[in-house]
Design an enzyme around this catalytic site. Structure first.
Site, PDB file in Angstrom:
ATOM      1  CD  GLU A  94      -6.274   4.974  -0.597  1.00 46.42           C
ATOM      2  OE1 GLU A  94      -6.277   4.408   0.501  1.00 46.42           O
ATOM      3  OE2 GLU A  94      -7.301   5.464  -1.114  1.00 46.42           O
ATOM      4  CE1 TYR A  99      -3.747   2.534   1.063  1.00 47.53           C
ATOM      5  CE2 TYR A  99      -1.896   3.561   2.185  1.00 47.53           C
ATOM      6  CZ  TYR A  99      -3.185   3.623   1.693  1.00 47.53           C
ATOM      7  OH  TYR A  99      -3.901   4.782   1.827  1.00 47.53           O
TER       8      TYR A  99
END
Length: 433
Positions: free
Chosen positions: A242, A154
């Site tokens: 993101e 991530y």
């Protein structure tokens, strides 16, 4: 402890930037509202922005017809192909088309199957857990090269007020909800504060890549992708980029498989190409119209329209209407620098809703001049021939002049002394009908 708390604060900041949502209570339940319609981009549009900035993404084409999808699948010459319906709602993989096709995401090794599947997607409504009951019509599909992922991480860049600038947040645990990772294993959340004048330094990018678990040549490759993502962040005036997952393939590639980009609406004047991509087809038409006048509008299921300045005051107004047995028909925030034409536009939107049986105006004039509101109200009432009860509570800057304008207008406007009084009168006005 302090480090893990800071990491969790960064993640909370990420989610706040991502959702831009507000909460108010109704019947002891929290109701979640988005205070304005933010720029929406389809998946392929975000991937194109990344691709243009040198970020590694899957090879892909976009198609509007089944024949175009078939041709795109052939041109890819990939071992495996993924076909994705392009809508803004999540949960596409488990969605259902009114054509009978199950799932808005399909994998196949046969280009001919891509054409067949696209024919059952394009022009049909896809229903997911995030769409209206009738679903959303699919007008575009993305045909992409399917890549195996050997490991998922991530990575995100976001504006963090506590650091007065951008922050990188990463975790070797990707492909899952980052909030869950922060809650259960905060030691796996890493962050780097970026000097906005200096940018991402090589040592920062390499340290983040190492913390994400990339090793050997992949560490340098991941660091390069991180720097390119930061370049994109600056280039498009993003408030958040993101990537989940930022993955590595068995062939030794670092690839951004899925991304969400949020943009600073204040930069629209210099990001015209980006904002021109805004897809309003899936947005509520009233919300879209309200955004043209810089009004924050969310439709609700009640019958008392709320006309308020300030998100906090709007939520309080909804709560007090509910407290007195009424139901708000909307959440409408005029904001601070309101003009007379915005007041008129707001009334036009509210009166166009057939559910509205009364309108409650609740203005606290700090920046707002109450006289401007009053002039806008009287103009709207006359020109729109208002036929529902109108209750007005004004307080603050130039309020005496505003009340004089309303009282001398000769219009059937009910004045209220405070918010509680206004809510009671609005509910009572409907009860008398």
């Amino acid at each position: 402890m302090a480090a893990s708390m800071a990491c969790q604060a960064a993640v909370r900041g990420l989610r706040a930037a991502s959702t831009k949502q507000l909460l108010f209570s109704r019947n002891n339940q929290l109701v979640r509202l988005c205070p304005r319609r933010w720029l929406n981009l389809q998946e392929y549009q975000s991937k194109k922005l990344m691709q243009d900035s040198g970020v590694t993404v899957q090879r892909f084409f976009v198609a509007d017809t089944a024949s175009e999808a078939l041709e795109a699948a052939k041109r890819l010459k990939a071992k495996e192909i993924v076909l994705k319906a392009q809508i803004l709602a999540g949960g596409r993989g488990k969605g259902l088309f009114d054509s009978g096709l199950k799932g808005g995401v399909h994998l196949t090794k046969d280009p001919a199957v891509v054409g067949e599947l696209a024919g059952k997607m394009l022009g049909f409504n896809l229903t997911t857990k995030q769409t209206p009951k009738e679903g959303v019509k699919v007008k575009t599909v993305m045909v992409a090269e399917a890549l195996d992922i050997s490991r998922e991480t991530y990575f995100a860049i976001l504006m963090d007020r506590s650091f007065n600038g951008p922050v990188m947040v990463g975790s070797p645990q990707g492909g899952v909800d980052i909030e869950e990772v922060a809650a259960t294993t905060p030691e796996l959340i890493f962050k780097e504060v970026i000097d906005i004048f200096e940018g991402v330094r090589d040592d920062q990018a390499l340290r983040m890549a190492a913390n994400l678990g990339f090793k050997g040549p992949l560490e340098r490759q991941a660091a390069d992708q991180i720097k390119r993502l930061y370049d994109l962040f600056l280039k498009v005036d993003a408030t958040q980029v993101e990537v989940n997952p930022l993955g590595e393939t068995p062939e030794g590639q670092v690839v951004c498989f899925d991304a969400k980009i949020n943009f600073d609406d204040n930069a629209e004047f210099r990001q015209k190409a980006v904002f021109a991509m805004d897809d309003t087809a899936e947005s509520d038409p009233t919300e879209t119209e309200a955004a043209k006048y810089d009004l924050k509008y969310i439709g609700l299921d009640g019958n008392i329209a709320c006309f308020v300045n300030g998100a906090g005051l709007a939520m309080a107004t909804c709560d007090i209407i509910d407290l007195h047995g009424g139901k708000p028909a909307n959440f409408l925030d005029l904001g601070g620098g309101v003009k007379e034409n915005q007041v008129y536009a707001a009334f036009k939107l509210l009166t166009a809703d057939p559910k509205v049986e009364a309108i409650l105006v609740n203005i606290f004039g700090g920046i707002v001049n109450c006289a401007i509101i009053a002039n806008g109200i009287t103009k709207a009432c006359r020109e729109l021939e208002l036929k529902v009860p109108l209750v007005v509570r004004l307080e603050g800057t130039n309020v005496h002049e505003a009340k004089r304008i309303l009282s001398e207008s000769g219009l059937p406007i009910t004045s209220a002394s405070d918010l509680d009084d206004a809510a009671k009168k609005a509910v009572a006005a409907i009860a008398r009908k």
